[in-house]
Design a protein around this motif. Structure first.
Motif, PDB file in Angstrom:
ATOM      1  N   SER A 178      -0.638  -4.864   7.093  1.00 11.11           N
ATOM      2  CA  SER A 178      -0.110  -4.484   8.404  1.00 11.11           C
ATOM      3  C   SER A 178      -1.209  -3.788   9.207  1.00 11.11           C
ATOM      4  CB  SER A 178       1.100  -3.563   8.253  1.00 11.11           C
ATOM      5  OG  SER A 178       0.705  -2.323   7.721  1.00 11.11           O
ATOM      6  N   LEU A 179      -0.993  -3.688  10.497  1.00  7.73           N
ATOM      7  CA  LEU A 179      -1.978  -3.050  11.366  1.00  7.73           C
ATOM      8  C   LEU A 179      -2.164  -1.577  10.996  1.00  7.73           C
ATOM      9  CD1 LEU A 179      -3.856  -3.361  13.773  1.00  7.73           C
ATOM     10  CD2 LEU A 179      -1.927  -2.772  15.247  1.00  7.73           C
ATOM     11  N   LEU A 180      -1.071  -0.898  10.649  1.00  8.00           N
ATOM     12  CA  LEU A 180      -1.158   0.504  10.252  1.00  8.00           C
ATOM     13  C   LEU A 180      -2.007   0.668   8.995  1.00  8.00           C
ATOM     14  CD1 LEU A 180      -0.295   3.462  10.537  1.00  8.00           C
ATOM     15  CD2 LEU A 180       1.770   2.881   9.259  1.00  8.00           C
ATOM     16  N   ALA A 181      -1.807  -0.196   8.008  1.00  8.21           N
ATOM     17  CA  ALA A 181      -2.585  -0.109   6.768  1.00  8.21           C
ATOM     18  C   ALA A 181      -4.068  -0.359   7.035  1.00  8.21           C
ATOM     19  CB  ALA A 181      -2.047  -1.108   5.756  1.00  8.21           C
ATOM     20  N   LYS A 182      -4.359  -1.322   7.892  1.00  8.85           N
ATOM     21  CA  LYS A 182      -5.760  -1.603   8.212  1.00  8.85           C
ATOM     22  C   LYS A 182      -6.409  -0.418   8.912  1.00  8.85           C
ATOM     23  CE  LYS A 182      -5.348  -6.590   8.503  1.00  8.85           C
ATOM     24  NZ  LYS A 182      -5.452  -7.783   9.354  1.00  8.85           N
ATOM     25  N   ASN A 183      -5.683   0.206   9.841  1.00 12.77           N
ATOM     26  CA  ASN A 183      -6.232   1.364  10.539  1.00 12.77           C
ATOM     27  C   ASN A 183      -6.449   2.539   9.600  1.00 12.77           C
ATOM     28  OD1 ASN A 183      -6.386   0.122  13.006  1.00 12.77           O
ATOM     29  ND2 ASN A 183      -4.373   0.808  13.677  1.00 12.77           N
ATOM     30  N   MET A 198       0.855  -1.173   0.000  1.00  7.12           N
ATOM     31  CA  MET A 198       0.000   0.000   0.000  1.00  7.12           C
ATOM     32  C   MET A 198       0.900   1.236   0.000  1.00  7.12           C
ATOM     33  SD  MET A 198      -2.788   0.933   2.901  1.00  7.12           S
ATOM     34  CE  MET A 198      -3.829   2.325   2.712  1.00  7.12           C
ATOM     35  N   ARG A 199       0.569   2.186  -0.827  1.00  4.97           N
ATOM     36  CA  ARG A 199       1.322   3.439  -0.860  1.00  4.97           C
ATOM     37  C   ARG A 199       0.608   4.467  -0.001  1.00  4.97           C
ATOM     38  NH1 ARG A 199       2.056   4.813  -6.992  1.00  4.97           N
ATOM     39  NH2 ARG A 199       1.881   6.823  -5.987  1.00  4.97           N
ATOM     40  N   VAL A 200       1.407   5.158   0.836  1.00  5.19           N
ATOM     41  CA  VAL A 200       0.857   6.183   1.714  1.00  5.19           C
ATOM     42  C   VAL A 200       1.680   7.450   1.573  1.00  5.19           C
ATOM     43  CG1 VAL A 200      -0.184   4.638   3.391  1.00  5.19           C
ATOM     44  CG2 VAL A 200       2.192   5.259   3.634  1.00  5.19           C
ATOM     45  N   LYS A 201       1.047   8.578   1.838  1.00  3.37           N
ATOM     46  CA  LYS A 201       1.705   9.873   1.699  1.00  3.37           C
ATOM     47  C   LYS A 201       1.772  10.557   3.052  1.00  3.37           C
ATOM     48  CE  LYS A 201       1.503  13.941  -1.248  1.00  3.37           C
ATOM     49  NZ  LYS A 201       0.748  14.599  -2.303  1.00  3.37           N
ATOM     50  N   CYS A 202       2.963  11.035   3.414  1.00  3.13           N
ATOM     51  CA  CYS A 202       3.151  11.734   4.682  1.00  3.13           C
ATOM     52  C   CYS A 202       2.485  13.105   4.590  1.00  3.13           C
ATOM     53  CB  CYS A 202       4.642  11.883   4.981  1.00  3.13           C
ATOM     54  SG  CYS A 202       5.006  12.801   6.477  1.00  3.13           S
ATOM     55  N   VAL A 203       1.766  13.481   5.646  1.00  2.00           N
ATOM     56  CA  VAL A 203       1.050  14.750   5.631  1.00  2.00           C
ATOM     57  C   VAL A 203       1.982  15.938   5.844  1.00  2.00           C
ATOM     58  CG1 VAL A 203      -1.133  13.772   6.364  1.00  2.00           C
ATOM     59  CG2 VAL A 203       0.465  14.589   8.068  1.00  2.00           C
ATOM     60  N   LEU A 204       3.177  15.711   6.379  1.00  3.45           N
ATOM     61  CA  LEU A 204       4.099  16.815   6.641  1.00  3.45           C
ATOM     62  C   LEU A 204       5.065  17.073   5.486  1.00  3.45           C
ATOM     63  CD1 LEU A 204       4.925  16.066  10.369  1.00  3.45           C
ATOM     64  CD2 LEU A 204       3.319  17.719   9.443  1.00  3.45           C
ATOM     65  N   CYS A 205       5.708  16.014   5.001  1.00  6.99           N
ATOM     66  CA  CYS A 205       6.748  16.223   3.984  1.00  6.99           C
ATOM     67  C   CYS A 205       6.295  15.819   2.584  1.00  6.99           C
ATOM     68  CB  CYS A 205       8.014  15.455   4.363  1.00  6.99           C
ATOM     69  SG  CYS A 205       7.838  13.665   4.295  1.00  6.99           S
ATOM     70  N   ARG A 265     -10.483   6.825   7.769  1.00  5.12           N
ATOM     71  CA  ARG A 265      -9.853   7.675   6.760  1.00  5.12           C
ATOM     72  C   ARG A 265      -9.427   9.030   7.303  1.00  5.12           C
ATOM     73  NH1 ARG A 265      -9.955   5.373   1.688  1.00  5.12           N
ATOM     74  NH2 ARG A 265     -11.400   3.644   1.587  1.00  5.12           N
ATOM     75  N   VAL A 266      -9.910   9.396   8.473  1.00  7.96           N
ATOM     76  CA  VAL A 266      -9.536  10.659   9.090  1.00  7.96           C
ATOM     77  C   VAL A 266      -8.122  10.572   9.655  1.00  7.96           C
ATOM     78  CG1 VAL A 266     -10.150  12.301  10.893  1.00  7.96           C
ATOM     79  CG2 VAL A 266     -11.931  11.146   9.621  1.00  7.96           C
ATOM     80  N   GLN A 267      -7.711   9.357  10.050  1.00  4.42           N
ATOM     81  CA  GLN A 267      -6.379   9.148  10.603  1.00  4.42           C
ATOM     82  C   GLN A 267      -5.333   9.445   9.539  1.00  4.42           C
ATOM     83  OE1 GLN A 267      -5.875   5.243  12.190  1.00  4.42           O
ATOM     84  NE2 GLN A 267      -3.934   5.723  13.151  1.00  4.42           N
TER      85      GLN A 267
END
Length: 66
Positions: A18-23, A1-8, A28-30
């Motif tokens: 993974s648990l992070l991907a499931k959360n 899964m590709r994710v984008k950092c909100v800061l950089c 979706r607000v997280q």
């Protein structure tokens, strides 16, 4: 899964199951923060805590209706 950092705005890959991907899929607000930004924020916060003017605002203890 590709994710984008909100800061950089860096794009990272995490395991799809993974648990992070499931959360992230479930709530979706997280938001996702990459490990380097998380480390940087932690260091800055610890530096601010050493300062005498640092105040940690916590919720009041006890009954909220009083």
């Amino acid at each position: 899964m590709r994710v984008k950092c909100v800061l950089c705005d860096g794009v990272n890959k995490i395991e799809s199951y993974s648990l992070l991907a499931k959360n992230l899929r479930k709530r979706r607000v997280q938001t996702y923060i990459c490990p380097s930004c998380y480390e940087r924020i932690t260091e800055k916060t610890l530096e601010r805590k050493k300062n005498q003017n640092f105040k940690l605002y916590e919720e009041p203890k006890g009954d909220p209706h009083i």
